[in-house]
Enzyme design. Structure first.
Site, PDB file in Angstrom:
ATOM      1  N   HIS A 226     -42.260-126.971  25.043  1.00  0.00           N
ATOM      2  CA  HIS A 226     -42.795-127.453  23.768  1.00  0.00           C
ATOM      3  C   HIS A 226     -42.903-128.975  23.751  1.00  0.00           C
ATOM      4  CE1 HIS A 226     -43.527-127.017  19.387  1.00  0.00           C
ATOM      5  NE2 HIS A 226     -42.957-128.200  19.328  1.00  0.00           N
ATOM      6  N   HIS A 298     -47.116-123.146  15.295  1.00  0.00           N
ATOM      7  CA  HIS A 298     -45.758-122.756  14.911  1.00  0.00           C
ATOM      8  C   HIS A 298     -45.671-121.239  14.996  1.00  0.00           C
ATOM      9  CE1 HIS A 298     -42.105-124.344  12.516  1.00  0.00           C
ATOM     10  NE2 HIS A 298     -42.174-124.958  13.675  1.00  0.00           N
TER      11      HIS A 298
END
Length: 966
Positions: A226, A298
């Site tokens: 990420h 997300h």
């Protein structure tokens, strides 16, 4: 003492109970015959009954609500006719309503320590016990954030956490073998590869000591997929039908390289300001302002807790431009969602998976509430459906913001204070960055619940106001948002070139009991980190206090090139910034792509009823109206919306793009659009990428954007790229991005990837994995010099001519025609890199010169869907005759070839339009027919045969109905 104030409706329908009972019916919980509901506030403090009655006047509307006050624990017995279920947040989960109620009651003088909220439900006592438990877990709560207590509440306190004795923990990594390293990586939720774990072990062997837990966590956060994008930026040996190619840094050599090539070609006319080096990309807007844009994903948090995941997804991406340069003011949001079908059967759900309808409602409401409460219009987006998103929905959130010219750079100075601003730190979001880099499984809800955060948009709005005021006063030197990895990534990134010393005990906490490591890696929301000169601290702190925003010095930037972490004066971590940011071993992977064999589509005309196919496509989930979602968003706030998400005579037609005016004193506008079609990725990811860019650009051009000033962003969401075939499809898409962007002159200015979007579970004795389709979202940010020249897609006047601009090819691969008719095969839509930019320029010239009354691009469903949409959006009919004799009418109507538009042109400008295309050396436009006053769409073949004849009302109903009850 602990009290409960229970609030219910005096009269009228109990909507919450009706909704819960309807969901129970869908889950086939047939023993639940009745449901009623209430809400309550649990209040801990020194209050008597009279004060509680007074306080209830703040919490309830006594005109329409009735209030019951009781002390806890509740010693009353359960009713004979009903069972009681209480739904509360788990300890440590952010309760925004409770926090607001606490503050309100304290400001009114009540001695309140804390307030929590509770939802209460009563069901018939003779209901089946197992069905009640399923009702509680499937309908009423989400185990990631909620707990359900049955019967009268027996709570005695709302306190969360307690003081803990400080204990410095070390991890004995130096003596671990490979199997032990892999176990540590998995059980410790580090999610690092064996090579990475070996590198860490060797580093600490050289230091002749074991790492502390906080050091290991810091490395894991920084090295996570990420945060570091290590796969896309890794070394890849790629092989396809053209041979083998090696990348040292795949992302840099494809997407980044495209932007470098374009900027070099532009020379002094380069309008990019800052790309791929800050929280958001920045391009020129006018002589006073630049514009920032960022789109994030997300996904995993939204799979576990849809409302909180999407809520904080939008909150986080708003903080990206706010933390870019010296701070940018948000002016609009965009969002794109990918779900499985809302008609999925409850009985077919794998374990640990929320129903797509639950996910959909939670995601939409999460984005809605955050954007609306922040006062930022949500003006653009899309929703896609595919059953492969079951268990792993995709949630893309984007933000566009304005920044004054000259404020796009920032610099940390040694000696500056490290200042945390905004929300307090709790256990919410622990391991969020590493969790987002892992594959979801049926156990993720239990193991990674801490990775879910709950946002507070009111707090973020207060932080937003303070930051922009402080920026204008020049009170700080650098800023970034506190997102994935929490303080560990924010401070670690800001201090990379200098060094930093952090005093973890200084961080304001939501509650007691957090360890130094939890403070460091928590992803609690609404926090920013700033670099502030000591001589500016007092003024900055006074500004924050005046706005009710908490600001705290938690350390200082140094010149040591070290990250020093301290807790209560004792060192708990010491890492070289060079190892933290540059010590990760490069990912080295093989990638392979084998194009599938192309097969012709069966187009037996005797089996195709074109009008019925059109209706089916209009009613398909990927094409149908998303009005029920769009209407939940405020797209008018800030008063700058020029072209809305819905347009037309009834304001319910599908706009190609949004236009906003960020400066209300000027006429220059921003254009926001997107392009995405996961179905094309099944055929060829290269052309999927090219088509996504083409769609995003043509949507911008369709409303009037200048094609020479369009910037784009990439968001790759893929499956497990450790598989060579999966990684190969991603590389192929990146190559498509590179070549298309260069051909179109559309620089990438920012991007984000989200990998390992898969869901694994056990079905009986069989392990199964659902991998999402290769999903690439392209977001386009265009500009229009004069908003008064903007056009929309709805038909305007009877008598006008309809022109088809662009070439139609036999490209039904991945089409909605195939989808609704059960066919497969066909050639995937391609892009003509030479003609497409010329065509975009020609269409822009036609719009800019005022020749065009309406313009709509051709995308899902092809020409037939475009004609239906422009007609029912404008409330005007059209008489159409296809022109290509000898070409299959099905191809003409339903091919999804790229770079095509339908333009509505007054007859007096028809010759001008043909001249513009001729001068651009483009194929002539096809005159399809005329707009008329009828209420029908009639389409004839080249021989005059009626292929489609339907009323606008019927077509519109097909398009609007599927999600109208969402």
């Amino acid at each position: 003492m602990l009290w409960e104030i229970e609030i219910s409706s005096k009269s009228g329908p109990d909507r919450e109970a009706e909704h819960a009972l309807a969901e129970a019916r869908m889950c086939r919980l047939n023993s639940l015959a009745t449901v009623r509901s209430a809400r309550s506030y649990l209040i801990e403090g020194s209050l008597d009954n009279a004060q509680l009655q007074q306080a209830s006047g703040v919490l309830a509307d006594r005109v329409v609500e009735q209030v019951t006050v009781r002390s806890l624990p509740d010693h009353s017995e359960a009713g004979q006719t009903e069972r009681l279920l209480n739904v509360l947040f788990k300890p440590g989960v952010t309760d925004n309503v409770g926090a607001t109620a606490t503050k309100a009651l304290q400001e009114l003088g009540f001695e309140v320590e804390r307030v929590s909220t509770c939802r209460k439900y009563w069901v018939n006592a003779d209901s089946n016990e197992s069905e009640v438990e399923r009702f509680a877990s499937r309908v009423l709560s989400n185990d990631s954030i909620d707990r359900v207590l049955f019967g009268p509440l027996q709570l005695t306190s709302l306190a969360v956490g307690s003081e803990q004795d400080f204990e410095l923990k070390h991890v004995s990594i130096r003596d671990m073998d490979d199997e032990q390293l892999k176990t540590l990586s998995q059980t410790g939720q580090l999610y690092l590869s064996l090579t990475e774990m070996q590198t860490i072990r060797d580093y600490f062997r050289e230091l002749e000591r074991d790492p502390t837990d906080i050091e290991l966590e810091s490395i894991a956060q920084t090295w996570s997929e990420h945060c570091s994008h290590k796969t896309l930026a890794g070394r890849i040996a790629y092989r396809d039908e053209n041979g083998e190619r090696h990348f040292e840094n795949m992302l840099k050599e494809t997407v980044f390289a495209a932007t470098q090539t374009i900027r070099k070609n532009l020379g002094d006319a380069d309008w990019c300001v800052s790309v791929f080096k800050d929280n958001a990309g920045i391009v020129r807007f006018d002589d006073k302002q630049d514009v920032c844009i960022k789109v994030e994903t997300h996904n995993h948090p939204s799979a576990l807790e849809p409302y909180g995941g999407a809520n904080t997804g939008l909150g986080g991406v708003i903080r990206d431009p706010l933390g870019t340069g010296l701070g940018a003011k948000p002016v609009c949001n965009t969002d794109v969602f990918c779900f499985a079908s809302p008609e999925t059967g409850f009985d077919s759900l794998p374990p640990g998976v929320l129903h797509p309808r639950t996910v959909m409602r939670g995601v939409v409401s999460g984005v809605r509430d955050y954007g609306n409460r922040m006062g930022i219009p949500t003006v653009n987006g899309a929703v896609y459906f595919d059953d492969r998103y079951l268990g792993n929905p995709l949630v893309y959130c984007g933000n566009v913001a304005m920044i004054p010219r000259g404020m796009s750079e920032k610099e940390v100075h040694p000696g500056d204070y490290i200042v945390a601003v905004g929300g307090r730190t709790g256990r919410d979001g622990i391991h969020g960055a590493t969790f987002s880099s892992a594959e979801l499984t049926h156990e993720s809800e239990e193991l990674s619940g801490g990775a879910v955060q709950i946002g507070n948009p009111i707090t973020e709005k207060m932080v937003h106001d303070v930051i922009l005021e402080a920026r204008d006063r020049r009170l700080f030197n650098a800023i970034t948002d506190c997102g994935a990895g929490g303080f560990s990534s924010a401070v670690g990134e800001m201090g990379e070139e200098t060094g930093a010393e952090v005093w973890l005990e200084k961080a304001p906490l939501k509650y007691q009991g957090l360890t130094y490591t939890e403070i460091w890696i928590s992803e609690a929301q609404e926090r920013m980190v700033l670099s502030i000169s000591p001589d500016k601290w007092d003024e900055f702190n006074a500004l924050c206090e005046s706005e009710g925003v908490e600001a705290t010095v938690i350390g200082k930037f140094t010149d040591t090139k070290m990250l020093e972490l301290k807790y209560q004066g004792e060192s708990v971590g010491s890492l070289a910034m060079s190892f933290l940011h540059d010590g990760r071993p490069p990912v080295i992977r093989d990638a392979v792509y084998s194009p599938p064999e192309e097969r012709a589509v069966n187009l037996d005309s005797e089996t195709i009823e074109h009008g019925e196919v059109l209706r089916k496509i209009l009613a398909s989930l990927n094409v149908c109206s998303k009005e029920s979602i769009i209407r939940q968003y405020d797209h008018e706030v800030q008063a700058g919306s020029v072209v809305k998400p819905l347009v037309g005579i009834a304001n319910d037609g599908p706009s190609d793009a949004a236009i906003i005016r960020p400066d209300l004193s000027g006429k220059r506008g921003l254009v926001i659009s997107c392009g995405m079609n996961p179905h094309l990725g099944d055929a060829d990811p290269y052309w999927m990428a090219a088509s996504a860019i083409d769609e995003a650009v043509r949507n911008c051009v369709a409303v009037g954007a200048d094609p020479e000033r369009i910037a784009i962003l990439d968001n790759f969401c893929w499956g497990n790229t450790e598989r060579a075939e999966t990684l190969g499809s991603l590389v192929r898409a990146a190559l498509g991005c590179q070549e298309t962007a260069v051909a179109y002159g559309t620089p990438f200015v920012s991007g984000k990837d989200s990998l390992n979007n898969e869901f694994s579970y056990v079905d009986g004795e069989t392990s199964r994995t659902i991998s999402i389709p290769s999903s690439l979202l392209i977001t386009a940010l265009g500009q229009i010099g004069d908003i008064e020249k903007a056009v929309t897609m709805d038909l305007k006047s009877a008598g006008n001519v309809l022109l088809l601009i662009g070439e139609t090819h036999n490209e039904l691969g991945g089409s909605h025609f195939n989808l609704v008719t059960g066919r497969d095969g066909g050639i995937v839509p391609r892009v003509d890199f030479e003609k497409a930019p010329k065509l975009f320029s020609a269409v822009h010239e036609l719009i800019d010169r005022g020749f065009v009354r309406s313009c709509h691009d051709l995308s899902e469903g092809g020409l037939a869907v475009t004609l239906a949409e422009i007609a029912f959006a404008g409330g005007l009919g059209a008489e159409i005759q296809l022109q290509k004799s000898g070409v299959d009418a099905t191809v003409e109507l339903f091919s999804e070839s790229n770079t095509r538009f339908v333009l509505e042109i007054p007859s007096e400008h028809l010759a001008d339009c043909h001249n513009v295309l001729e001068q651009a050396q483009l194929p002539a436009a096809v005159e399809l027919g005329h707009v008329n006053e009828s209420s029908e769409l009639v389409v004839r073949g080249s021989d005059g045969t009626v292929l489609i004849q339907d009323s606008l009302k019927a077509l519109k109903q097909c398009w609007q109905e599927p999600l109208s009850r969402f």
